[in-house]
Motif scaffolding. Structure first.
Motif, mmCIF file in Angstrom:
data_model
loop_
_atom_site.group_PDB
_atom_site.id
_atom_site.type_symbol
_atom_site.label_atom_id
_atom_site.label_comp_id
_atom_site.label_asym_id
_atom_site.label_seq_id
_atom_site.Cartn_x
_atom_site.Cartn_y
_atom_site.Cartn_z
ATOM 1 N N PRO A 41 0.829 -1.208 0.000
ATOM 2 C CA PRO A 41 0.000 0.000 0.000
ATOM 3 C C PRO A 41 0.868 1.264 0.000
ATOM 4 C CG PRO A 41 -0.887 -1.604 1.539
ATOM 5 C CD PRO A 41 0.428 -2.149 1.075
ATOM 6 N N ARG A 44 -0.007 8.379 1.642
ATOM 7 C CA ARG A 44 -0.299 9.694 1.088
ATOM 8 C C ARG A 44 0.979 10.489 0.789
ATOM 9 N NH1 ARG A 44 -4.802 12.963 1.402
ATOM 10 N NH2 ARG A 44 -5.813 11.320 2.626
ATOM 11 N N ASP A 58 -7.525 12.896 -2.015
ATOM 12 C CA ASP A 58 -8.756 12.140 -1.757
ATOM 13 C C ASP A 58 -9.706 12.206 -2.945
ATOM 14 O OD1 ASP A 58 -8.170 11.258 0.924
ATOM 15 O OD2 ASP A 58 -8.487 13.323 1.579
ATOM 16 N N VAL A 61 -8.306 10.001 -5.757
ATOM 17 C CA VAL A 61 -8.606 8.588 -5.509
ATOM 18 C C VAL A 61 -10.071 8.296 -5.804
ATOM 19 C CG1 VAL A 61 -8.799 6.833 -3.706
ATOM 20 C CG2 VAL A 61 -6.729 8.226 -3.874
ATOM 21 N N ARG A 65 -11.415 5.560 -8.480
ATOM 22 C CA ARG A 65 -12.361 4.502 -8.093
ATOM 23 C C ARG A 65 -13.587 4.512 -8.982
ATOM 24 N NH1 ARG A 65 -11.838 5.279 -1.520
ATOM 25 N NH2 ARG A 65 -10.333 3.593 -1.163
ATOM 26 N N SER A 77 -8.320 1.276 0.401
ATOM 27 C CA SER A 77 -7.526 1.952 1.422
ATOM 28 C C SER A 77 -7.202 0.941 2.518
ATOM 29 C CB SER A 77 -8.316 3.132 2.008
ATOM 30 O OG SER A 77 -7.623 3.719 3.086
ATOM 31 N N GLY A 81 -2.455 3.350 3.492
ATOM 32 C CA GLY A 81 -2.187 3.763 2.116
ATOM 33 C C GLY A 81 -3.236 3.227 1.171
ATOM 34 N N TRP A 82 -2.925 3.248 -0.128
ATOM 35 C CA TRP A 82 -3.848 2.744 -1.145
ATOM 36 C C TRP A 82 -3.184 1.629 -1.937
ATOM 37 C CZ3 TRP A 82 -3.801 8.196 -0.414
ATOM 38 C CH2 TRP A 82 -5.013 8.728 0.042
ATOM 39 N N GLN A 83 -4.003 0.675 -2.393
ATOM 40 C CA GLN A 83 -3.478 -0.475 -3.121
ATOM 41 C C GLN A 83 -4.523 -0.986 -4.113
ATOM 42 O OE1 GLN A 83 -2.755 -4.124 -0.792
ATOM 43 N NE2 GLN A 83 -0.753 -4.260 -1.789
ATOM 44 N N SER A 174 -3.141 -4.780 6.146
ATOM 45 C CA SER A 174 -3.353 -5.021 4.720
ATOM 46 C C SER A 174 -4.128 -6.307 4.487
ATOM 47 C CB SER A 174 -1.996 -5.083 4.011
ATOM 48 O OG SER A 174 -2.163 -5.339 2.638
ATOM 49 N N ALA A 179 -7.653 0.096 7.163
ATOM 50 C CA ALA A 179 -6.783 1.228 6.849
ATOM 51 C C ALA A 179 -5.891 1.537 8.044
ATOM 52 C CB ALA A 179 -7.607 2.444 6.464
#
Length: 232
Positions: A41, A44, A58, A61, A65, A77, A81-83, A174, A179
């Protein structure tokens, strides 16, 4: 003189020469590319290196999405982080095509119990876990959860001998789709509602996401039984 464009390793992040719509599309492409290429992930602060100061990550993202709706993968999230992750509905197709997941077994009841308690009561020592369950917790169980990357050593406890405590990791967040630890179901609310108690835990009644059906990457065919792991 106008403000100079911010540079990161010779990358123009402000993109002031582009019209607003094209600038936004470029920022979206950069953010998605960084997330797609990363094995873990992406937080930011890493994504902020490829976009301008005025960019709202945000909203970026959210737009990514929206574009992924109906696709077999999504942007989630997790772990701060983001994945990118494939959607659960395609798990069987992926397994049939690649064999991925064939060697994955569920966490045993004992493993789920210990992991759940560490998640809620961290930092916690092995001795404290043993007192919770009324019998000593096996070092093998702790070692196995460490090998999975779900737990790690925390600070030493202010007790005789200064034993190490155990805490959950980003790998734990994860794997279970959290998150942050704040996403765990509130323990006091669960207890007040009668949905969680020590008796329920010992009986294998876990909050959503922690059941013995949760998978863990290991080649063993079967998980150890509870009584084997809670004793040395």
């Amino acid at each position: 003189m106008g403000r100079r464009a911010r540079q990161t390793d010779n990358l123009d992040t402000e993109l002031t020469d582009l019209p607003p719509k094209l600038r936004w599309r470029e920022w979206m492409g950069r953010v998605e590319a960084v997330i797609f290429a990363a094995p873990e992930p992406v937080p930011r602060e890493v994504l902020a290196r490829v976009v301008g100061r005025a960019c709202n990550l945000d909203l970026i993202v959210d737009d990514i999405r929206d574009e992924l709706r109906g696709r077999p993968y999504e942007l989630v999230s997790v772990a701060g982080g983001w994945q990118h992750r494939t959607r659960k509905g395609f798990a069987e197709a992926i397994r049939a095509a690649t064999g991925l997941g064939d060697q994955v077994r569920p966490l045993s009841q004992a493993e789920s119990l210990i992991l759940l308690c560490i998640a809620y009561y961290q930092p916690i020592t092995r001795g404290e876990l043993g007192r919770f369950f009324g019998q000593e917790v096996s070092r093998d169980l702790i070692g196995y959860l460490r090998r999975l990357g779900f737990i790690a050593s925390g600070p030493r406890a202010p007790q005789p001998g200064a034993p190490y405590t155990y805490v959950t990791t980003n790998g734990f967040l994860s794997h279970f789709g959290f998150a942050t630890l704040r996403d765990l179901p509130d323990m006091e609310m669960l207890e007040d509602a009668g949905l969680l108690s020590k008796d329920k835990l010992l009986a294998g009644d876990f909050p959503a996401g922690f059941g013995a059906g949760t998978t863990a990457g290991d080649g063993d065919d079967e998980g150890p039984e509870r009584d084997e792991l809670l004793s040395d």
